[in-house]
Every structure is written in C-alpha cells, then in structure tokens.
Design a protein around this motif. Structure first.
Motif, PDB file in Angstrom:
ATOM      1  N   GLY A 141      -0.963   4.080   4.381  1.00 21.43           N
ATOM      2  CA  GLY A 141      -1.288   3.127   5.434  1.00 21.43           C
ATOM      3  C   GLY A 141      -0.383   1.911   5.406  1.00 21.43           C
ATOM      4  N   THR A 142      -0.711   0.950   6.261  1.00 25.22           N
ATOM      5  CA  THR A 142       0.135  -0.244   6.376  1.00 25.22           C
ATOM      6  C   THR A 142      -0.567  -1.524   5.922  1.00 25.22           C
ATOM      7  OG1 THR A 142      -0.576  -0.528   8.682  1.00 25.22           O
ATOM      8  CG2 THR A 142       1.446   0.744   8.295  1.00 25.22           C
ATOM      9  N   LYS A 143      -1.872  -1.458   5.693  1.00 27.97           N
ATOM     10  CA  LYS A 143      -2.637  -2.663   5.349  1.00 27.97           C
ATOM     11  C   LYS A 143      -3.495  -2.443   4.101  1.00 27.97           C
ATOM     12  CE  LYS A 143      -1.476  -5.206   8.996  1.00 27.97           C
ATOM     13  NZ  LYS A 143      -0.766  -6.502   8.871  1.00 27.97           N
ATOM     14  N   LYS A 144      -3.726  -3.538   3.392  1.00 26.41           N
ATOM     15  CA  LYS A 144      -4.679  -3.546   2.280  1.00 26.41           C
ATOM     16  C   LYS A 144      -5.651  -4.701   2.518  1.00 26.41           C
ATOM     17  CE  LYS A 144      -3.148  -2.817  -1.964  1.00 26.41           C
ATOM     18  NZ  LYS A 144      -2.314  -2.948  -3.204  1.00 26.41           N
ATOM     19  N   ALA A 145      -6.949  -4.389   2.503  1.00 30.23           N
ATOM     20  CA  ALA A 145      -7.974  -5.409   2.748  1.00 30.23           C
ATOM     21  C   ALA A 145      -8.616  -5.822   1.430  1.00 30.23           C
ATOM     22  CB  ALA A 145      -9.027  -4.880   3.715  1.00 30.23           C
ATOM     23  N   PRO A 204       1.229 -11.754   2.097  1.00 31.14           N
ATOM     24  CA  PRO A 204       2.135 -10.650   2.451  1.00 31.14           C
ATOM     25  C   PRO A 204       1.682 -10.012   3.772  1.00 31.14           C
ATOM     26  CG  PRO A 204       1.414 -10.510   0.160  1.00 31.14           C
ATOM     27  CD  PRO A 204       0.588 -11.571   0.786  1.00 31.14           C
ATOM     28  N   LYS A 205       2.599  -9.406   4.492  1.00 37.57           N
ATOM     29  CA  LYS A 205       2.283  -8.834   5.800  1.00 37.57           C
ATOM     30  C   LYS A 205       1.221  -7.737   5.712  1.00 37.57           C
ATOM     31  CE  LYS A 205       6.741  -9.806   7.990  1.00 37.57           C
ATOM     32  NZ  LYS A 205       7.929  -9.223   8.657  1.00 37.57           N
ATOM     33  N   HIS A 206       1.170  -7.068   4.571  1.00 38.68           N
ATOM     34  CA  HIS A 206       0.239  -5.951   4.445  1.00 38.68           C
ATOM     35  C   HIS A 206      -1.165  -6.373   4.007  1.00 38.68           C
ATOM     36  CE1 HIS A 206       1.935  -6.444   0.346  1.00 38.68           C
ATOM     37  NE2 HIS A 206       0.683  -6.222  -0.005  1.00 38.68           N
ATOM     38  N   PRO A 255       0.828  -1.219   0.000  1.00 40.86           N
ATOM     39  CA  PRO A 255       0.000   0.000   0.000  1.00 40.86           C
ATOM     40  C   PRO A 255       0.857   1.261   0.000  1.00 40.86           C
ATOM     41  CG  PRO A 255       0.031  -0.999   2.174  1.00 40.86           C
ATOM     42  CD  PRO A 255       0.708  -1.963   1.268  1.00 40.86           C
ATOM     43  N   THR A 256       0.397   2.286  -0.709  1.00 42.60           N
ATOM     44  CA  THR A 256       1.108   3.565  -0.732  1.00 42.60           C
ATOM     45  C   THR A 256       0.705   4.447   0.445  1.00 42.60           C
ATOM     46  OG1 THR A 256      -0.603   4.423  -2.206  1.00 42.60           O
ATOM     47  CG2 THR A 256       1.390   3.550  -3.236  1.00 42.60           C
TER      48      THR A 256
END
Length: 283
Positions: free
Chosen positions: A29-33, A58-60, A26-27
């Motif tokens: 924040g730290t997460k993508k749902a 992936p961690k994100h 993600p550009t």
C-alpha cells in the motif's frame, strides 16, 4: 495500521520508538495509519518530542489522535490537527443495536432491559456489549427488566413513581418506611434523592408531547411518566425540584445525612408553600 495506547505508553522513549517506526515506508500500500488512543495521557515532554514529526510527517504517514479530554492536549498539537467531535451514542440507539444482536443469538430480551443497559453504558457501545454479554451469562439467555436492574444494582423506577404518589398523598409514614426499605437494599440517600430529582424533571418533561423525546427511558416507562405527569401540577413539580436542589447542596456539609433526607421528604409533603411562591416559580 498501528495502535499505541498512550495511557500506558506515555513517555518520551515510547514516542521516539513510534517516530522511528514512522520513518519506515509501507511495504504494502501507500499509507500507514498510526492511532494514538487516550493521547491526552502523554507527558508534556512526549508531546514536545512528537511535535516535530506532526509538523512535517512523512507522506505515507497518517496520525489519528483519539481522546475524551481534548482540553488536556497542548494547543501547539491541537493547532496542527483536523478535529472531529463524536457525540455519545444515545441509549435508544444502543438498545436497538442490542435488540438486533439478541435476535441473531436467539436471546429473549425485554426492550426496557436493553434500554437500562444503554443508560448504564453512558454512550459507549463497547461497554454496552460487555454488559450485555455478562448479563446474558448470568441470566441464562433471558434478559428481563427485573434481573437487569438487580445485576446492575440500579434502583427500580417503580420506587420513584411510588414515592411521588406518597408525597402527593401527604402519606409521610409510608414515605419514611419506603425510604428505609430503599436504604436497606444498599442504596445511599444521595443516590435516591438525586434519582427523585431526575424523576420530577422527567414528569415535567412528560407534560408536553413535544418534549417527550427528551426522556431517556424505555417505552413502557415512558407511558408511566405520561400517566403520572397528568396527576401532578406544574407548581408541585417545580416546587419539588427546588427543594431537591437545595438538598443536594446541603448534603455534603450535613453531619446527619439520614435526618436531612427525612426532613427533605417532610418538606416535599408539606402544604406550607404559599400559592404566591408557586405562581412566581411557574412564571
């Protein structure tokens, strides 16, 4: 946050495209749902292609798999998920939510009308809102019990209360005329008789104050059930439920369904059920 409709994007290529997107961090924040709706619609090959990414995401990346048919998902997928089961929203809760909306929008709505919408939505608030919006458009902002059941093509509860009274009175002629009136309105025999079975069940539930909460109806209808339940004995209701249960089994194989319906109503009016049988059913 990204959403994929698995009902229309259920191929291996669709999942591979999703996997390629997942690799990109993600550009902001730290997460993508990633929400995959109707995930049970994915093909077996698509599930297998998705399995590796689900095992080592992936961690994100956070995957949210939504479904109404969990049993159709591969066990290898289910074993790697944390499962949350959501209950259907009750008709009462839906009616209360619609009541709040009606007040905000200056719409006049009867509580029984909103409860019927809640029943028709079958636990889905989005469906309830859609039905509510359509009915408001049709009725000009005046939602009454009568125009709701008319527009949704639902048989009025009063027909079941009237039918029960006629059965109790052994008034077969009026009962057959009432059946003909219901069929002429476009309701099938099976729908009416299954509704009558539900009505008898509701009367049985209404006999005890502690079980009244099991009634999925509006307050005005609930009061009618309380009144009529006092007028009918426990053995009458149980015997009626047994007859209606047999009708439901016989209906599919019957060649003359109208005749079967009329015979069943005759049986409900008949006094030829022995007292010993009634007592054994109650016990």
């Amino acid at each position: 946050m990204f959403e994929l409709d698995a009902a229309s994007n259920n191929s291996v290529d669709d999942i591979r495209n999703l996997i390629n997107q997942v690799r990109i961090a993600p550009t902001i924040g730290t997460k993508k749902a990633y929400i995959i709706d109707e995930v049970h619609m994915l093909s077996k090959s698509a599930f297998n292609a998705f399995l590796k990414t689900l095992e080592e995401p992936p961690k994100h990346a956070v995957f949210i798999l939504a479904t109404t048919e969990k049993h159709k998902i591969l066990p290898t997928i289910l074993s790697r998920c944390q499962i949350f089961n959501f209950n259907r929203i009750t008709s009462e809760d839906i009616a209360q939510h619609l009541s709040i909306i009606a007040k905000k929008e200056n719409i006049t709505a009867e509580s029984d009308a909103l409860h019927i919408i809640g029943q028709k939505a079958d636990g889905g608030l989005r469906d309830a809102l859609s039905i509510f919006d359509q009915l408001v458009s049709f009725s000009g902002g005046q939602l009454t019990y009568e125009n709701v059941i008319k527009n949704l093509n639902i048989l009025d509860y009063d027909y079941y209360f009237q039918t029960t009274d006629l059965i109790k009175q052994k008034n077969l002629s009026s009962l057959l005329l009432l059946l003909n009136q219901i069929i002429e309105k476009g309701f099938e025999d099976l729908i009416f008789m299954n509704g009558l079975a539900s009505h008898f069940r509701n009367l049985l539930v209404s006999k005890d104050e502690s079980t009244l909460q099991l009634l999925d109806v509006g307050e005005n209808i609930k009061e009618k059930y309380k009144t009529q339940s006092k007028e009918n004995s426990l053995s009458f209701l149980i015997n009626g439920l047994e007859i209606l249960s047999n009708y439901d089994v016989q209906f599919k194989t019957s060649k003359n369904k109208r005749l079967l319906t009329e015979i069943t109503l005759m049986q409900l009016c008949s006094e030829e059920v022995s007292e010993s049988k009634k007592k054994s059913l109650v016990e």
